[in-house]
Write a protein that holds these residues in place. Sequence first.
Motif, mmCIF file in Angstrom:
data_model
loop_
_atom_site.group_PDB
_atom_site.id
_atom_site.type_symbol
_atom_site.label_atom_id
_atom_site.label_comp_id
_atom_site.label_asym_id
_atom_site.label_seq_id
_atom_site.Cartn_x
_atom_site.Cartn_y
_atom_site.Cartn_z
ATOM 1 N N LYS A 54 35.205 44.744 42.238
ATOM 2 C CA LYS A 54 36.342 44.361 41.385
ATOM 3 C C LYS A 54 37.626 44.208 42.227
ATOM 4 O O LYS A 54 38.376 43.242 42.069
ATOM 5 N N MET A 55 37.825 45.155 43.133
ATOM 6 C CA MET A 55 39.023 45.102 43.994
ATOM 7 C C MET A 55 39.035 43.813 44.814
ATOM 8 O O MET A 55 40.051 43.118 44.896
ATOM 9 N N ILE A 56 37.874 43.513 45.402
ATOM 10 C CA ILE A 56 37.799 42.330 46.265
ATOM 11 C C ILE A 56 37.988 41.052 45.441
ATOM 12 O O ILE A 56 38.728 40.144 45.824
ATOM 13 N N GLY A 57 37.328 41.029 44.295
ATOM 14 C CA GLY A 57 37.453 39.857 43.418
ATOM 15 C C GLY A 57 38.892 39.598 43.026
ATOM 16 O O GLY A 57 39.377 38.454 43.079
ATOM 17 N N GLU A 58 39.586 40.665 42.656
ATOM 18 C CA GLU A 58 40.990 40.514 42.240
ATOM 19 C C GLU A 58 41.864 40.053 43.412
ATOM 20 O O GLU A 58 42.766 39.235 43.249
ATOM 21 N N HIS A 59 41.544 40.602 44.601
ATOM 22 C CA HIS A 59 42.341 40.234 45.774
ATOM 23 C C HIS A 59 42.201 38.742 46.067
ATOM 24 O O HIS A 59 43.200 38.042 46.295
ATOM 25 N N PHE A 60 40.958 38.263 46.053
ATOM 26 C CA PHE A 60 40.760 36.842 46.378
ATOM 27 C C PHE A 60 41.308 35.933 45.268
ATOM 28 O O PHE A 60 41.775 34.827 45.543
ATOM 29 N N GLU A 61 41.281 36.432 44.055
ATOM 30 C CA GLU A 61 41.870 35.648 42.971
ATOM 31 C C GLU A 61 43.393 35.542 43.176
ATOM 32 O O GLU A 61 43.979 34.467 43.025
ATOM 33 N N THR A 62 43.997 36.667 43.553
ATOM 34 C CA THR A 62 45.437 36.653 43.831
ATOM 35 C C THR A 62 45.739 35.697 44.986
ATOM 36 O O THR A 62 46.724 34.951 44.953
ATOM 37 N N LEU A 63 44.874 35.752 46.008
ATOM 38 C CA LEU A 63 45.083 34.856 47.153
ATOM 39 C C LEU A 63 45.005 33.395 46.723
ATOM 40 O O LEU A 63 45.814 32.566 47.142
ATOM 41 N N SER A 64 44.023 33.103 45.886
ATOM 42 C CA SER A 64 43.837 31.700 45.495
ATOM 43 C C SER A 64 45.027 31.174 44.700
ATOM 44 O O SER A 64 45.266 29.964 44.659
ATOM 45 N N LYS A 65 45.774 32.116 44.092
ATOM 46 C CA LYS A 65 46.941 31.694 43.292
ATOM 47 C C LYS A 65 48.255 31.882 44.053
ATOM 48 O O LYS A 65 49.331 31.806 43.455
ATOM 49 N N ALA A 66 48.151 32.174 45.331
ATOM 50 C CA ALA A 66 49.371 32.469 46.099
ATOM 51 C C ALA A 66 50.350 31.301 46.064
ATOM 52 O O ALA A 66 51.566 31.494 46.002
#
Lengths: 386, 423
Positions: free
Chosen positions: B16-28
């Motif tokens: 979950k942590m990793i998924g959220e991190h990459f989602e945040t990155l994709s929306k940077a």
Amino acid sequence: MGTQDIIDRCERIYRDLDFGYVHEWKARTGGKAVGFMPVYVPRELIHAAGILPVGIMGGGDDVEIIRGDAYFQSYICHIPRSTVELGLAGKLDVLDGMLFPAICDVIRNLSGMWQMMFAHKYVRYLDFPQTFNDAGREFYRAEMAELLVDLEALSGIQATPERLNASIALYNANRRALAELYDLRSAEPQRVPTSELYLLLRAGNVLEVSEHTAMLQQYLAAARVSQRPLRDNVRVVASGLFCEQPPLSMVRAMENSGCYIVDDDWVLGARYQLHDTATGANPLGAIVDAYMSDTVATATRYVEGDDKGAFLVEQVRSRHAEGVIFAAASFCDPALLDRPMGQKALADAGIPYTAFTYSENTGQVQVIKEQAGTFADSIKLWGAVA
Amino acid sequence: MNAEVQKEESMVLQKKMIGEHFETLSKAGESGRKVVYTFVPGNLNELILAFDLLPVHPEVNALQSGMRKLSGDYIQEAEKQGHSEDVCTYVKCDIGMLKKGNIGPTGEKLPPPDLLLLSYTGCFTFMKWFELLKQEYGCPVVMLQVPYQAEGKITASQREFVARQLRDVVVPALEQVSGKKLDEDRLKELLASSARAEDDLVYVWESAKHKPSPIDAYFGGVYYIGPIFTAFRGLPSCEAYYRELRREVDYRIAHGMGPTTPEGELRQQKYRIVVEGPPNWTSFRDFWKIFHDEGVVMVASTYTKVGGLYEQGFRHDPARPFETLAEYCLGCYTNRNLPARVDIIAKYVEEYEADGILFNSIKSCNSFSAGQLMMLRELEKRTGKAGAFIESDLVDPRYFSAANIKNRLESYFQMLEAKRQAA
């Protein structure tokens, strides 16, 4: 003395893996000798402490690796294997210590191996700054000051400012003589065959600096009056050969392929800095300054800003070269990772290049000769790339 | 392999942590968050987070690509662009991924860096890597040089060098890219949180002293280090992950259980092994299965210390923010000289009562691999334990020979058995 006599002596030194000159020098002077791996160490410091600096460049193609392979994995360059081989065979016993400068991860780890294998000998890893600012300068100054203390303890000779200044002056003279040799080769390449220049450089790894400078001057005088025909060769820069060295047969093959090598980066420790080191009240500071602000942009040095590859392009321009041969030792991370960036800079500048790899014991040089020859032919036919 | 892999709560949390991190990155791009690319060993996560920047770790992306069987294509793409066959495959995987659209491990596009934070610890290649990325992205680079522990200890000069670079060079660069001044109190909070998570991680590592071991400190260990060595150290989510992991380990100890593996629980622990070197990522599960099938549990490993040797006493210290970050960078495993690495492994063999030592020598990684055969000799001499030496690669599938590795390991296990019976 003619060029051939000088080169014959250089080749004997090059082939002498028992380091006879170092034995003889130690017996004659009562001094100590310290080895150093390529690419760069400040030899002035070693010299000022009364120690003979000896450049160790592996075993070349004259050493059969028997024990060295048992110390390394399959995928690694050749120089650490042959250096370990030399060490285990007792060939390096004449050295009272070894210095391992920061070149790459292999040489770095070799320093630790040396600490374990030769625990009774002086071994030091030299970390060179890659940050060329005040923090880097202070760190480097502290490293060099520590090194000097060690060397003085080893030799029992204090490297006073006077001694340091005298050593700096001798190495400045040596760098100037080498620069003269490179300039002559570039201006009149037929007078300074690259294989001869290479052997002269290699002799400088072993000979005491003033003796080497005198040899260079003798060679220069003889080369200037030598009668050798100028061939219709292509002028090229050889790049990427700064650590593990090509065998002499490969150097000869490259120049016999129709190329005049008019600049290169082999035996780079002797030519790492571009100008003189200052002499004066603070010689250690001058050595630090020379490293920090006056050294070549090679793959072992981090290049700040946007001018990656600019040094190589400038080498080509200033030497009026027509192309670049990238030759790197197999598995040489710095050279091979740097190569795409060098190639991009050349492509942007419209300079043609070719690339291959070798090892210090490469036996089949015909392929290399053909590749270099084809490259030379293509330049003659089509000139610079669009 | 079992079709259904057992999942524990800590695994779910990490995913979950990793998924959220990459989602945040994709929306940077949309959110305006700035992105810093940096490396795992000796990373400055607390400092990056103190500026509210988003970290990206190219070597993590490469290993994820390896596990997802994408790395082979990426590497070939980079080689087509002129990169040598001989060099680090993490670098080529990253370059190839970039050339093919920069799609990250979760299938979402990675944002380009606003800054390349060249904090390289124990690996010369990192320097070249970011020189290459600089050409690709044309963004600023800030260099933090971390000297090598050549004498097996951190000197005052080294500590001062790194701390000074942090103050004089790195912080101003982060201030510029983020548009914020450093809030030192925030940095201290993050460092304090790191130390709490580090306590729990050490507890997990040391649990392998139990028999049976409740963890696999290599194959399982690479999952355990995920949060603390990447984007999460310093955050409450990281602390929560390690609390949960510790709870699970306690449960297994209490019930005499072995670690969870893709094959289920490892019940019969026949041999206890210490491992040196990174794992192979392209055949990770096959590699693990070879050991699982033979009842081998990895009780300690060095690869899981590339981002910090906490069990040797280091904790991030909020009272000395720059000095503690400097010591962290200097203390990572591959930044220690070979004699120190031998000492660490010998100590593991003794403390974890290991039966043997395995070296996985990696083609791509001279930082780990150069000199490993010498280390193995020394360790065999010092510990009296048998060593095995295999060769593979990080993410290049061309250099994982399953049959050769299996043969070698089977011979090795037979040797361990013979030694045991002779004892």
